[in-house]
Design a protein around this motif. Structure first.
Motif, short mmCIF file in Angstrom:
data_model
loop_
_atom_site.label_atom_id
_atom_site.label_comp_id
_atom_site.label_asym_id
_atom_site.label_seq_id
_atom_site.Cartn_x
_atom_site.Cartn_y
_atom_site.Cartn_z
N ARG A 1 44.67 -42.72 -7.12
CA ARG A 1 43.88 -41.99 -8.12
C ARG A 1 44.81 -41.08 -8.91
O ARG A 1 45.70 -40.45 -8.34
CB ARG A 1 42.81 -41.14 -7.43
CG ARG A 1 41.54 -41.91 -7.19
CD ARG A 1 40.57 -41.11 -6.36
NE ARG A 1 39.86 -40.12 -7.14
CZ ARG A 1 38.82 -39.42 -6.66
NH1 ARG A 1 38.41 -39.61 -5.42
NH2 ARG A 1 38.21 -38.54 -7.41
N GLU A 2 44.57 -41.01 -10.18
CA GLU A 2 45.39 -40.15 -11.04
C GLU A 2 44.47 -39.26 -11.87
O GLU A 2 43.29 -39.58 -12.08
CB GLU A 2 46.21 -41.02 -11.99
CG GLU A 2 47.44 -41.60 -11.31
CD GLU A 2 48.70 -41.29 -12.09
OE1 GLU A 2 49.31 -40.24 -11.81
OE2 GLU A 2 49.04 -42.09 -12.98
N GLU B 1 39.08 -35.73 -17.73
CA GLU B 1 38.33 -36.76 -18.47
C GLU B 1 38.94 -38.16 -18.28
O GLU B 1 38.23 -39.14 -18.23
CB GLU B 1 38.35 -36.44 -19.97
CG GLU B 1 37.34 -35.38 -20.39
CD GLU B 1 35.91 -35.85 -20.25
OE1 GLU B 1 35.62 -36.99 -20.64
OE2 GLU B 1 35.08 -35.07 -19.71
N ASN B 2 40.26 -38.18 -18.22
CA ASN B 2 40.95 -39.48 -18.13
C ASN B 2 41.23 -39.90 -16.69
O ASN B 2 42.13 -40.69 -16.42
CB ASN B 2 42.26 -39.44 -18.93
CG ASN B 2 43.21 -38.36 -18.44
OD1 ASN B 2 42.79 -37.44 -17.73
ND2 ASN B 2 44.46 -38.45 -18.83
#
Ligand code: NAI
Ligand code: MG
Length: 353
Positions: free
Chosen positions: A142-143, A148-149
């Motif tokens: 996960r990044e 939001e992105n």
């Protein structure tokens, strides 16, 4: 003969059914001339909450010398499910090359299926589920957490070795049973891993000219298991699909509480692990009313795997007799009001007869 069996009761009703069934396991073997020594491991969520890990670091070393492992279930209301699963069951299945998860579905006489028109014996199939990789591979990440992105990636992994390791025993079983194998994938949408899987099935099928292979997409297979379950015999599927299809199997054969499973290292290098399909069942834990028969049938698979067919058949016969007997105790999930212990005591009496 004598065997050393590691017992991991785990959490919730896993503990309840294993504590009830272990004496039956030992006694049934003893009365048939087979000595079984059990060693208990108190690994699970309580250990995680007090010591920070589901099992000790040397867990696999400690289990390696046993002939087999009996597991109850893991899962705790205060511990996230991915922690319990990844902290105990997955390290064992992956670390011990238990590539095959074998899950029979059988509708016993005396048990009502939610499907209309099916009676005892009408539903009788076995799922060979890939157990060490596929959609449950621990690959991804996960990044940009919380932004939001934000992005999450969960990759599937299919290797030739681990795919063949489940496909070959499935063909072997099909060849010994009805000569029919259903290969369940989603090759239309997942054109890399699943088409590779189909290629492996096609290759292995050349070694088994007596086995007819039917191909089904998993969505159609889910429908057909409900619409025409009597036409299935041996099913082979990936980790995720096998997981889902076997819960359908549990449902249509009357109760998840009746469903057994075996996690098998086909090479026999490491111990194999046997466990009921169900989890720790938060909704009924602590009440002593869990159905122990999924665990008894898992013990049947354990003895079958060890080559002790007489013990396996005795256990299966006692379960079939009990379920067919309208006056026998049964748990609430299959329409009775008996406790876990009452059901096991009744089985014990049938096994000495
Ligand atoms: P579950 O299998 O524990 O329960 C599903 C439903 O079936 C519940 O209503 C339960 O009461 C009923 N049920 C299950 N086994 C039964 C039995 N022997 N007798 C009577 N009724 C029975 O699945 P759920 O609720 O999704 O998960 C609860 C916990 O178990 C979670 O933490 C989950 O991660 C864990 N789990 C662990 C597994 C394992 O250790 N292999 C497998 C499945 C779930
Ligand atoms: Mg499942």
């Amino acid at each position: 003969m004598s065997y050393d069996i590691a017992v991991i009761p785990g959490d919730g009703i896993g503990t309840e059914v294993v504590e009830a069934v272990e004496p039956l396991l030992v006694d049934t073997a003893a009365t048939r001339g087979v000595e079984v020594a059990t060693t208990w491991f108190d690994w699970g969520s309580e250990r995680y909450l007090s010591a920070g890990a589901m099992m000790p670091e040397d867990a696999l070393d400690r289990l390696a010398a046993f002939d087999a492992i009996l597991l109850g279930a893991v899962g705790h209301p205060e511990v996230p499910d991915h922690v319990t699963l990844r902290g105990l069951r997955l390290p064992i299945t992956k670390g011990f090359d238990q590539h095959v998860c074998k899950r029979p579905t059988y509708l016993f006489e005396g048990v009502d299926s939610p499907l209309r028109g099916y009676e005892g014996g009408d539903i009788d199939f076995v799922v060979y589920r890939q157990n060490t990789e596929g959609e449950y591979a621990d690959v991804g990440g996960r990044e940009h957490r919380g932004f939001e992105n934000e992005v999450a990636v969960q990759a599937s992994v299919f290797t030739r070795e681990a795919t063949e390791a489940v496909v070959r025993p499935a063909f072997e079983a099909a060849s010994e049973r009805a000569g029919h194998l259903t290969n369940v994938t989603k090759s239309n949408a997942q054109a890399h891993g699943m088409v590779f899987w189909d290629d492996v099935v096609a290759e292995v099928s050349e070694e088994y000219p007596d086995v007819a292979v039917e191909r089904l997409l998993v969505d159609a297979a889910s429908m057909d298991l409900i619409r025409r379950p009597d036409e299935f015999d041996v099913v082979v599927a990936s980790n995720l699909f096998g997981d889902i299809l076997t819960d359908i199997g549990g449902g249509i054969s009357g109760s998840l509480g009746l469903a057994p499973s075996a996690n098998i290292d086909p090479e026999g290098t490491y111990p194999s692990m046997f466990e009921p399909v169900h989890g720790s069942a938060f909704d009924i834990m602590g009440e002593g009313i869990a159905n122990p028969l999924g665990t008894v049938l898992s013990v049947e698979l354990l003895f079958d795997h060890l080559g002790e067919e007489a013990i396996a058949e005795a256990l299966h016969g006692a379960v079939a007799d009990q379920l067919a007997d309208p006056s026998a105790p049964r748990t609430a999930d299959i329409g009775g009001s008996a406790t876990t212990v009452e059901v096991v005591d009744d089985l014990a009496a049938r096994l000495v007869e």
